[in-house]
Design a protein around this motif. Structure first.
Motif, short mmCIF file in Angstrom:
data_model
loop_
_atom_site.label_atom_id
_atom_site.label_comp_id
_atom_site.label_asym_id
_atom_site.label_seq_id
_atom_site.Cartn_x
_atom_site.Cartn_y
_atom_site.Cartn_z
N ALA A 1 0.84 -1.20 0.00
CA ALA A 1 0.00 0.00 0.00
C ALA A 1 0.88 1.25 0.00
O ALA A 1 1.98 1.25 0.55
CB ALA A 1 -0.91 0.01 1.22
N ILE A 2 0.38 2.32 -0.61
CA ILE A 2 1.11 3.59 -0.61
C ILE A 2 0.67 4.48 0.54
O ILE A 2 1.25 5.53 0.78
CB ILE A 2 0.94 4.35 -1.94
CG1 ILE A 2 -0.52 4.73 -2.17
CG2 ILE A 2 1.50 3.54 -3.10
CD1 ILE A 2 -0.71 5.82 -3.21
N GLY A 3 -0.37 4.07 1.26
CA GLY A 3 -0.88 4.85 2.38
C GLY A 3 -2.26 4.35 2.77
O GLY A 3 -2.73 3.33 2.27
N THR A 4 -2.89 5.08 3.70
CA THR A 4 -4.23 4.72 4.14
C THR A 4 -5.14 5.94 4.06
O THR A 4 -4.70 7.08 4.15
CB THR A 4 -4.25 4.18 5.58
OG1 THR A 4 -3.68 5.17 6.44
CG2 THR A 4 -3.47 2.89 5.70
N CYS A 5 -6.42 5.65 3.91
CA CYS A 5 -7.44 6.70 3.85
C CYS A 5 -8.08 6.85 5.22
O CYS A 5 -8.77 5.95 5.67
CB CYS A 5 -8.54 6.33 2.86
SG CYS A 5 -8.04 6.31 1.17
N PRO A 6 -7.86 7.97 5.88
CA PRO A 6 -8.54 8.17 7.15
C PRO A 6 -9.98 8.61 6.89
O PRO A 6 -10.23 9.56 6.17
CB PRO A 6 -7.74 9.30 7.81
CG PRO A 6 -7.13 10.04 6.68
CD PRO A 6 -6.94 9.05 5.57
N ASP A 7 -10.92 7.86 7.43
CA ASP A 7 -12.34 8.17 7.28
C ASP A 7 -13.00 7.91 8.62
O ASP A 7 -13.53 6.83 8.86
CB ASP A 7 -12.97 7.32 6.18
CG ASP A 7 -14.44 7.62 5.98
OD1 ASP A 7 -14.92 8.64 6.52
OD2 ASP A 7 -15.11 6.84 5.30
N ASP A 8 -12.93 8.91 9.50
CA ASP A 8 -13.40 8.75 10.87
C ASP A 8 -12.72 7.55 11.50
O ASP A 8 -11.52 7.55 11.68
CB ASP A 8 -14.93 8.64 10.93
CG ASP A 8 -15.60 9.89 10.41
OD1 ASP A 8 -15.02 10.99 10.56
OD2 ASP A 8 -16.69 9.77 9.83
N SER A 9 -13.46 6.50 11.78
CA SER A 9 -12.86 5.34 12.43
C SER A 9 -12.40 4.28 11.42
O SER A 9 -11.85 3.27 11.81
CB SER A 9 -13.86 4.72 13.40
OG SER A 9 -14.99 4.27 12.67
N LEU A 10 -12.64 4.51 10.13
CA LEU A 10 -12.24 3.54 9.12
C LEU A 10 -10.95 3.96 8.46
O LEU A 10 -10.76 5.12 8.13
CB LEU A 10 -13.33 3.42 8.03
CG LEU A 10 -14.72 3.02 8.49
CD1 LEU A 10 -15.66 3.03 7.29
CD2 LEU A 10 -14.69 1.66 9.12
N ASP A 11 -10.05 3.03 8.26
CA ASP A 11 -8.82 3.30 7.53
C ASP A 11 -8.67 2.24 6.45
O ASP A 11 -8.45 1.08 6.74
CB ASP A 11 -7.60 3.25 8.45
CG ASP A 11 -7.50 4.47 9.34
OD1 ASP A 11 -7.91 5.54 8.89
OD2 ASP A 11 -7.03 4.34 10.48
N GLY A 12 -8.78 2.66 5.18
CA GLY A 12 -8.60 1.75 4.06
C GLY A 12 -7.26 1.98 3.41
O GLY A 12 -6.85 3.12 3.23
N LYS A 13 -6.59 0.92 3.06
CA LYS A 13 -5.29 1.04 2.39
C LYS A 13 -5.48 1.42 0.94
O LYS A 13 -6.45 1.03 0.30
CB LYS A 13 -4.53 -0.27 2.51
CG LYS A 13 -4.13 -0.58 3.94
CD LYS A 13 -3.31 -1.83 4.03
CE LYS A 13 -2.94 -2.04 5.49
NZ LYS A 13 -2.07 -3.19 5.65
N VAL A 14 -4.53 2.19 0.41
CA VAL A 14 -4.54 2.64 -0.98
C VAL A 14 -3.42 1.90 -1.71
O VAL A 14 -2.27 1.95 -1.29
CB VAL A 14 -4.33 4.16 -1.09
CG1 VAL A 14 -4.30 4.60 -2.54
CG2 VAL A 14 -5.41 4.91 -0.32
N TYR A 15 -3.78 1.24 -2.81
CA TYR A 15 -2.81 0.46 -3.58
C TYR A 15 -2.60 1.05 -4.97
O TYR A 15 -3.54 1.54 -5.59
CB TYR A 15 -3.29 -0.98 -3.73
CG TYR A 15 -3.21 -1.76 -2.44
CD1 TYR A 15 -2.05 -2.42 -2.09
CD2 TYR A 15 -4.29 -1.80 -1.57
CE1 TYR A 15 -1.97 -3.13 -0.89
CE2 TYR A 15 -4.22 -2.50 -0.38
CZ TYR A 15 -3.06 -3.15 -0.05
OH TYR A 15 -2.97 -3.84 1.14
N PRO A 16 -1.37 0.98 -5.47
CA PRO A 16 -1.12 1.43 -6.84
C PRO A 16 -1.83 0.48 -7.81
O PRO A 16 -1.90 -0.73 -7.57
CB PRO A 16 0.40 1.34 -6.99
CG PRO A 16 0.86 0.40 -5.94
CD PRO A 16 -0.16 0.46 -4.83
N VAL A 17 -2.38 1.05 -8.87
CA VAL A 17 -3.11 0.27 -9.85
C VAL A 17 -2.71 0.70 -11.26
O VAL A 17 -2.01 1.69 -11.45
CB VAL A 17 -4.65 0.44 -9.70
CG1 VAL A 17 -5.12 -0.05 -8.34
CG2 VAL A 17 -5.08 1.87 -9.93
#
Length: 191
Positions: free
Chosen positions: A108-124
């Motif tokens: 992953a290149i980082g994570t998306c902070p969304d209140d209590s949710l954190d989703g990983k961001v992947y290169p595509v």
């Protein structure tokens, strides 16, 4: 005679329309207007932007892609309805379709902070195909690596998989990258 450039014109946000890229079975693109303008001669060649109808459902990498990426293109490139509130395929010479999104790695290149949710961001990698609007003939195809920031990639995500947490997000593609690839097709001579 100079061609219009992105710096001289506003870049409106446009949403893709799946109907232009969902052709009859066995074909890639729908032909929205067989009596429309031919893709011939020098540019500019007006475009409409779409994506395959089942792109999100066919995503084998389980990335959070709900469809409907907003594109920012110079207004002179886009075939708009008279009210400029949407695209108009009846005057377009080219249909640009997002046809695939594939994860390029496991890191992953980082994570998306969304209140209590954190989703990983992947290169595509994003695959685009360009079709002549009048005939459905494929004019170009390319696969481009994602290149935008984590923050830009986190816009409008939020798919949450019960028991697994947030779905991983696809890294976005910069508007400049997309425009750079599309520019010769829009402003140059027909291929």
């Amino acid at each position: 005679m100079a061609h219009p450039t992105a710096s001289r014109q506003p870049s409106p946000s446009i949403l893709p329309d799946v109907s232009w890229c969902a052709g009859p079975e066995g074909s890639a693109a729908h032909i929205p207007n067989p009596s429309g303008p031919a893709y011939a001669g020098r540019g500019p060649h007006r475009v409409v932007v779409g994506e395959f109808e089942n792109l999100a459902a066919d995503n084998t990498d389980d990335l959070d892609y709900k469809g409907g990426k907003e594109y920012s293109l110079p207004a002179s490139w886009v075939s708009f309805k008279s009210d400029h509130l949407g695209q108009d395929a009846s005057h377009a010479q080219l249909i640009v379709c997002l046809t695939g999104i594939r994860k390029r790695g496991t890191k992953a290149i980082g994570t998306c902070p969304d209140d209590s949710l954190d989703g990983k961001v992947y290169p595509v990698s994003y695959t685009y195909e360009v079709f002549e609007a009048r005939t459905g003939r494929r004019v170009a195809r390319t696969t481009m690596p994602s290149d935008d920031t984590v923050a830009a990639s986190c816009k409008d995500i939020g798919q949450y998989v019960v028991g697994q947490g947030p779905a991983p997000a696809a890294q976005a593609l910069k508007d400049e990258t997309f425009q750079s690839w599309l520019r010769p097709l829009v402003l140059g001579p027909a291929r």
